[in-house]
Design a protein around this motif. Structure first.
Motif, PDB file in Angstrom:
ATOM      1  N   GLY A   1      83.867  46.596  28.753  1.00 18.01           N
ATOM      2  CA  GLY A   1      82.913  46.513  29.860  1.00 18.01           C
ATOM      3  C   GLY A   1      83.025  45.169  30.535  1.00 18.01           C
ATOM      4  N   ARG A   2      81.939  44.408  30.535  1.00 16.09           N
ATOM      5  CA  ARG A   2      81.944  43.112  31.214  1.00 16.09           C
ATOM      6  C   ARG A   2      83.007  42.171  30.646  1.00 16.09           C
ATOM      7  N   VAL A   3      83.105  42.137  29.313  1.00 15.56           N
ATOM      8  CA  VAL A   3      84.078  41.252  28.662  1.00 15.56           C
ATOM      9  C   VAL A   3      84.315  41.760  27.244  1.00 15.56           C
ATOM     10  N   GLY A   4      85.496  41.471  26.690  1.00 11.19           N
ATOM     11  CA  GLY A   4      85.808  41.871  25.326  1.00 11.19           C
ATOM     12  C   GLY A   4      86.698  43.103  25.271  1.00 11.19           C
ATOM     13  N   ALA A   5      87.142  43.423  24.052  1.00 17.09           N
ATOM     14  CA  ALA A   5      88.053  44.543  23.830  1.00 17.09           C
ATOM     15  C   ALA A   5      87.336  45.668  23.100  1.00 17.09           C
ATOM     16  N   LYS A   6      87.842  46.883  23.305  1.00 20.45           N
ATOM     17  CA  LYS A   6      87.260  48.071  22.687  1.00 20.45           C
ATOM     18  C   LYS A   6      88.387  48.965  22.195  1.00 20.45           C
ATOM     19  N   SER A   7      88.241  49.484  20.957  1.00 20.19           N
ATOM     20  CA  SER A   7      89.194  50.446  20.407  1.00 20.19           C
ATOM     21  C   SER A   7      88.394  51.650  19.948  1.00 20.19           C
ATOM     22  N   GLY A   8      88.643  52.787  20.568  1.00 23.25           N
ATOM     23  CA  GLY A   8      87.821  53.960  20.272  1.00 23.25           C
ATOM     24  C   GLY A   8      86.390  53.697  20.693  1.00 23.25           C
ATOM     25  N   GLU A   9      85.480  53.786  19.728  1.00 26.60           N
ATOM     26  CA  GLU A   9      84.060  53.544  19.999  1.00 26.60           C
ATOM     27  C   GLU A   9      83.624  52.128  19.662  1.00 26.60           C
ATOM     28  N   VAL A  10      84.533  51.326  19.070  1.00 31.83           N
ATOM     29  CA  VAL A  10      84.152  50.021  18.527  1.00 31.83           C
ATOM     30  C   VAL A  10      84.649  48.883  19.422  1.00 31.83           C
ATOM     31  N   SER A  11      83.746  47.943  19.712  1.00 30.84           N
ATOM     32  CA  SER A  11      84.061  46.798  20.565  1.00 30.84           C
ATOM     33  C   SER A  11      83.876  45.495  19.795  1.00 30.84           C
ATOM     34  N   GLU A  12      84.417  44.418  20.366  1.00 28.22           N
ATOM     35  CA  GLU A  12      84.304  43.109  19.720  1.00 28.22           C
ATOM     36  C   GLU A  12      83.705  42.080  20.664  1.00 28.22           C
ATOM     37  N   LEU A  13      83.051  41.093  20.073  1.00 32.20           N
ATOM     38  CA  LEU A  13      82.506  39.968  20.830  1.00 32.20           C
ATOM     39  C   LEU A  13      82.684  38.722  19.976  1.00 32.20           C
ATOM     40  N   THR A  14      83.343  37.713  20.529  1.00 33.21           N
ATOM     41  CA  THR A  14      83.514  36.423  19.859  1.00 33.21           C
ATOM     42  C   THR A  14      83.128  35.336  20.849  1.00 33.21           C
TER      43      THR A  14
ATOM     44  N   VAL B   1      79.637  30.953  12.089  1.00 32.29           N
ATOM     45  CA  VAL B   1      80.465  29.940  11.438  1.00 32.29           C
ATOM     46  C   VAL B   1      80.296  28.636  12.204  1.00 32.29           C
ATOM     47  N   PHE B   2      80.095  27.535  11.472  1.00 30.29           N
ATOM     48  CA  PHE B   2      79.987  26.219  12.113  1.00 30.29           C
ATOM     49  C   PHE B   2      81.370  25.609  12.263  1.00 30.29           C
ATOM     50  N   LEU B   3      81.644  25.032  13.443  1.00 30.55           N
ATOM     51  CA  LEU B   3      82.946  24.435  13.748  1.00 30.55           C
ATOM     52  C   LEU B   3      82.786  22.989  14.205  1.00 30.55           C
ATOM     53  N   ASP B   4      83.900  22.279  14.199  1.00 33.81           N
ATOM     54  CA  ASP B   4      83.978  20.918  14.762  1.00 33.81           C
ATOM     55  C   ASP B   4      82.837  20.035  14.278  1.00 33.81           C
ATOM     56  N   ASN B   5      82.783  19.846  12.959  1.00 34.21           N
ATOM     57  CA  ASN B   5      81.765  18.972  12.356  1.00 34.21           C
ATOM     58  C   ASN B   5      80.349  19.362  12.775  1.00 34.21           C
ATOM     59  N   ASP B   6      80.085  20.660  12.741  1.00 30.24           N
ATOM     60  CA  ASP B   6      78.746  21.192  13.014  1.00 30.24           C
ATOM     61  C   ASP B   6      78.278  21.001  14.460  1.00 30.24           C
TER      62      ASP B   6
ATOM     63  N   LEU C   1      76.302  23.440  19.905  1.00 29.91           N
ATOM     64  CA  LEU C   1      75.013  23.346  19.223  1.00 29.91           C
ATOM     65  C   LEU C   1      74.240  22.109  19.653  1.00 29.91           C
ATOM     66  N   LYS C   2      72.930  22.236  19.653  1.00 32.20           N
ATOM     67  CA  LYS C   2      72.073  21.079  19.888  1.00 32.20           C
ATOM     68  C   LYS C   2      72.204  20.127  18.696  1.00 32.20           C
ATOM     69  N   PRO C   3      71.921  18.844  18.871  1.00 30.69           N
ATOM     70  CA  PRO C   3      71.895  17.928  17.723  1.00 30.69           C
ATOM     71  C   PRO C   3      70.935  18.455  16.662  1.00 30.69           C
ATOM     72  N   GLY C   4      71.396  18.545  15.433  1.00 30.36           N
ATOM     73  CA  GLY C   4      70.573  19.055  14.339  1.00 30.36           C
ATOM     74  C   GLY C   4      70.527  20.573  14.262  1.00 30.36           C
ATOM     75  N   GLY C   5      71.150  21.257  15.223  1.00 35.16           N
ATOM     76  CA  GLY C   5      71.110  22.719  15.258  1.00 35.16           C
ATOM     77  C   GLY C   5      71.773  23.354  14.049  1.00 35.16           C
ATOM     78  N   ALA C   6      72.926  22.815  13.641  1.00 33.83           N
ATOM     79  CA  ALA C   6      73.630  23.372  12.485  1.00 33.83           C
ATOM     80  C   ALA C   6      72.805  23.199  11.219  1.00 33.83           C
ATOM     81  N   GLU C   7      72.183  22.039  11.081  1.00 33.52           N
ATOM     82  CA  GLU C   7      71.357  21.773   9.897  1.00 33.52           C
ATOM     83  C   GLU C   7      70.189  22.756   9.819  1.00 33.52           C
TER      84      GLU C   7
ATOM     85  N   PHE D   1      80.137  32.715  16.903  1.00 37.08           N
ATOM     86  CA  PHE D   1      79.418  33.973  16.698  1.00 37.08           C
ATOM     87  C   PHE D   1      80.402  35.095  16.963  1.00 37.08           C
ATOM     88  N   ALA D   2      80.621  35.948  15.959  1.00 35.32           N
ATOM     89  CA  ALA D   2      81.570  37.050  16.115  1.00 35.32           C
ATOM     90  C   ALA D   2      80.924  38.332  15.617  1.00 35.32           C
ATOM     91  N   THR D   3      81.167  39.421  16.336  1.00 42.47           N
ATOM     92  CA  THR D   3      80.535  40.688  15.989  1.00 42.47           C
ATOM     93  C   THR D   3      81.387  41.863  16.441  1.00 42.47           C
TER      94      THR D   3
END
Length: 202
Positions: free
Chosen positions: A55-68, A107-112, A73-79, A117-119
């Motif tokens: 649709g707007r963005v992302g890939a779909k195979s059959g009935e299943v789609s992905e979003l990554t 998953v937290f990246l780049d030193n938090d 993050l805000k300061p302190g957001g990961a904590e 977000f993947a789904t």
């Protein structure tokens, strides 16, 4: 099987497929070239796992789609998020209220400083985001309020906000592309019924 045997099998496949493979992955080993060629020659397999737009963005195979998405993050957001994830022992079971959701992970990246977000989900992109807004809005706002600039799940700008951080998959595979969450739940109920029936027979 020797490389010579693999090469012979490769040469036995349609010329158009071999030429495409040689043009793109000529530097690959013959075993990989053969496997890719056999997949490309299998029209039924390729059709079952065809990748199209979600649709707007992302890939779909059959009935299943992905979003990554990778979001700042805000300061302190990961904590703050890590404390919450520890509290629930990493179990986001409540997200199952979104009836089209196969899985999601944080998953937290780049030193938090960033959040991955993947789904995977059933159907199209826009209705999926709408499902979050109607089924689990409090959870979405609690989690994503730790992201810089989060407008709120009910905001008219939320979809554009997500899109600016979403990274569409270049390649996508789903083992059972036509098995929706609802279909899987139906199969589980059927299996339970059959097992109960067999238990009663014994």
């Amino acid at each position: 099987m020797s490389d010579r045997d693999l090469e012979n099998r490769f040469q036995g496949l349609p010329t158009t497929i071999r030429e495409k493979i040689d043009a793109v992955i000529d530097d690959a080993k013959i075993a990989l070239k053969l496997r890719v060629a056999e997949l490309l020659a299998d029209k039924e397999e390729m059709a079952e796992h065809a990748v199209i737009s979600a649709g707007r963005v992302g890939a779909k195979s059959g009935e299943v789609s992905e979003l990554t998405a990778i979001m700042p993050l805000k300061p302190g957001g990961a904590e703050k998020l890590r404390k919450f994830f520890n509290l629930i022992e990493g179990n986001l079971a409540g997200a199952g209220q979104v009836g089209t959701l196969h899985n999601m992970r944080f998953v937290f990246l780049d030193n938090d400083t960033k959040l991955l977000f993947a789904t995977a989900y059933d159907g199209e992109w826009d209705p999926y985001i709408d499902d979050f807004a109607t089924k689990i809005p409090e959870m979405m706002d609690y989690l994503f309020s730790n992201v810089e600039g989060w407008p709120g799940i009910h905001s008219p700008e939320v979809k554009d906000f997500i899109v600016q951080y979403q990274l569409p998959a270049e390649a996508w595979f789903v083992a059972h592309p036509n098995l929706t969450v609802a279909g899987a739940n139906r199969l589980k109920r059927l299996d339970r019924t059959v097992q109960n029936f067999l238990t009663e027979l014994n």
